[in-house]
Motif scaffolding. Structure first.
Motif, short mmCIF file in Angstrom:
data_model
loop_
_atom_site.label_atom_id
_atom_site.label_comp_id
_atom_site.label_asym_id
_atom_site.label_seq_id
_atom_site.Cartn_x
_atom_site.Cartn_y
_atom_site.Cartn_z
N ASN A 44 0.82 -1.21 0.00
CA ASN A 44 0.00 0.00 0.00
C ASN A 44 0.85 1.26 0.00
N LEU A 45 1.90 1.28 0.80
CA LEU A 45 2.76 2.46 0.86
C LEU A 45 3.40 2.77 -0.49
N VAL A 46 3.91 1.74 -1.14
CA VAL A 46 4.58 1.95 -2.42
C VAL A 46 3.57 2.29 -3.51
N ALA A 47 2.38 1.67 -3.47
CA ALA A 47 1.36 1.96 -4.48
C ALA A 47 0.87 3.40 -4.38
N PHE A 48 0.62 3.86 -3.16
CA PHE A 48 0.17 5.24 -3.00
C PHE A 48 1.28 6.23 -3.32
N ASP A 49 2.52 5.85 -3.06
CA ASP A 49 3.64 6.73 -3.42
C ASP A 49 3.76 6.86 -4.94
N ALA A 50 3.59 5.75 -5.64
CA ALA A 50 3.65 5.80 -7.11
C ALA A 50 2.46 6.54 -7.69
N TRP A 51 1.30 6.46 -7.03
CA TRP A 51 0.10 7.13 -7.51
C TRP A 51 0.16 8.65 -7.27
N HIS A 52 0.76 9.03 -6.13
CA HIS A 52 0.77 10.45 -5.75
C HIS A 52 1.79 11.25 -6.55
N LEU A 53 2.92 10.68 -6.88
CA LEU A 53 3.96 11.32 -7.69
C LEU A 53 4.41 12.68 -7.14
N ASP A 54 4.77 12.71 -5.86
CA ASP A 54 5.23 13.97 -5.28
C ASP A 54 6.73 14.17 -5.42
N GLY A 55 7.45 13.16 -5.81
CA GLY A 55 8.90 13.30 -6.01
C GLY A 55 9.72 13.11 -4.75
N LEU A 56 9.08 12.98 -3.60
CA LEU A 56 9.82 12.82 -2.35
C LEU A 56 10.06 11.36 -1.97
N ALA A 57 9.32 10.46 -2.57
CA ALA A 57 9.43 9.02 -2.29
C ALA A 57 9.19 8.71 -0.82
N THR A 58 8.20 9.37 -0.24
CA THR A 58 7.91 9.14 1.18
C THR A 58 7.36 7.75 1.43
N GLY A 59 6.54 7.24 0.53
CA GLY A 59 6.00 5.89 0.71
C GLY A 59 7.08 4.83 0.65
N GLN A 60 8.02 5.00 -0.25
CA GLN A 60 9.12 4.05 -0.35
C GLN A 60 10.03 4.13 0.88
N THR A 61 10.23 5.33 1.38
CA THR A 61 11.05 5.50 2.58
C THR A 61 10.38 4.84 3.78
N MET A 62 9.08 5.04 3.91
CA MET A 62 8.37 4.40 5.02
C MET A 62 8.36 2.89 4.87
N ALA A 63 8.31 2.40 3.64
CA ALA A 63 8.35 0.95 3.42
C ALA A 63 9.69 0.37 3.87
N VAL A 64 10.78 1.11 3.64
CA VAL A 64 12.09 0.65 4.10
C VAL A 64 12.13 0.58 5.62
N PHE A 65 11.51 1.55 6.30
CA PHE A 65 11.46 1.50 7.76
C PHE A 65 10.61 0.33 8.24
N VAL A 66 9.51 0.05 7.56
CA VAL A 66 8.67 -1.10 7.94
C VAL A 66 9.43 -2.40 7.75
N ILE A 67 10.19 -2.51 6.68
CA ILE A 67 11.00 -3.71 6.45
C ILE A 67 12.04 -3.88 7.54
N THR A 68 12.65 -2.77 7.96
CA THR A 68 13.65 -2.83 9.03
C THR A 68 13.03 -3.29 10.34
N ILE A 69 11.89 -2.74 10.67
CA ILE A 69 11.20 -3.15 11.90
C ILE A 69 10.76 -4.59 11.81
N ALA A 70 10.31 -5.04 10.63
CA ALA A 70 9.89 -6.43 10.46
C ALA A 70 11.07 -7.39 10.64
N ALA A 71 12.24 -6.99 10.17
CA ALA A 71 13.42 -7.84 10.34
C ALA A 71 13.79 -7.97 11.82
N ALA A 72 13.70 -6.87 12.55
CA ALA A 72 13.98 -6.94 13.99
C ALA A 72 12.93 -7.77 14.71
#
Length: 109
Positions: A44-72
């Motif tokens: 969902n984070l990556v899909a909404f980031d690609a749909w919004h097209l704001d150029g900041l890649a906030t959804g992808q950045t948040m997805a990386v944080f979620v992946i990090t927390i999931a690994a821990a």
């Protein structure tokens, strides 16, 4: 690609994860179900980031944080499950609830 397709896939993944948590009692299966739910959130984070097209890649950045927390979370969860299996020979979540120590009762004199 329309936004609805990744969102529907995320809903299916999340529902499968919820079913796995609620219906299964094996701790390993429950951890895998949590990971499915987190992957649905990442989708969902990556899909909404690609749909919004704001150029900041906030959804992808948040997805990386979620992946990090999931690994821990999976590392800590597997350590707890290994200790449970070594000590009791099972990884059943219902039986693990019974391992809580009862409060100490003072003897009457």
């Amino acid at each position: 690609m329309p936004l609805i397709l990744p969102l529907l896939l995320a809903v299916v993944l999340f529902c499968v994860g919820v079913y796995g948590v609620l219906a299964r009692r094996n701790a390993i299966t429950m951890l895998m179900s949590f990971e499915l739910m987190l992957n649905a959130v990442n989708l969902n984070l990556v899909a909404f980031d690609a749909w919004h097209l704001d150029g900041l890649a906030t959804g992808q950045t948040m997805a990386v944080f979620v992946i990090t927390i999931a690994a821990a979370e999976i590392g800590l969860g597997l350590a707890i499950i290994l200790l449970l299996f070594r000590g009791h020979g099972h990884v059943d979540a219902d039986s693990a609830r019974d391992l809580v120590e009862a409060p100490a009762v003072e003897e009457a004199r």
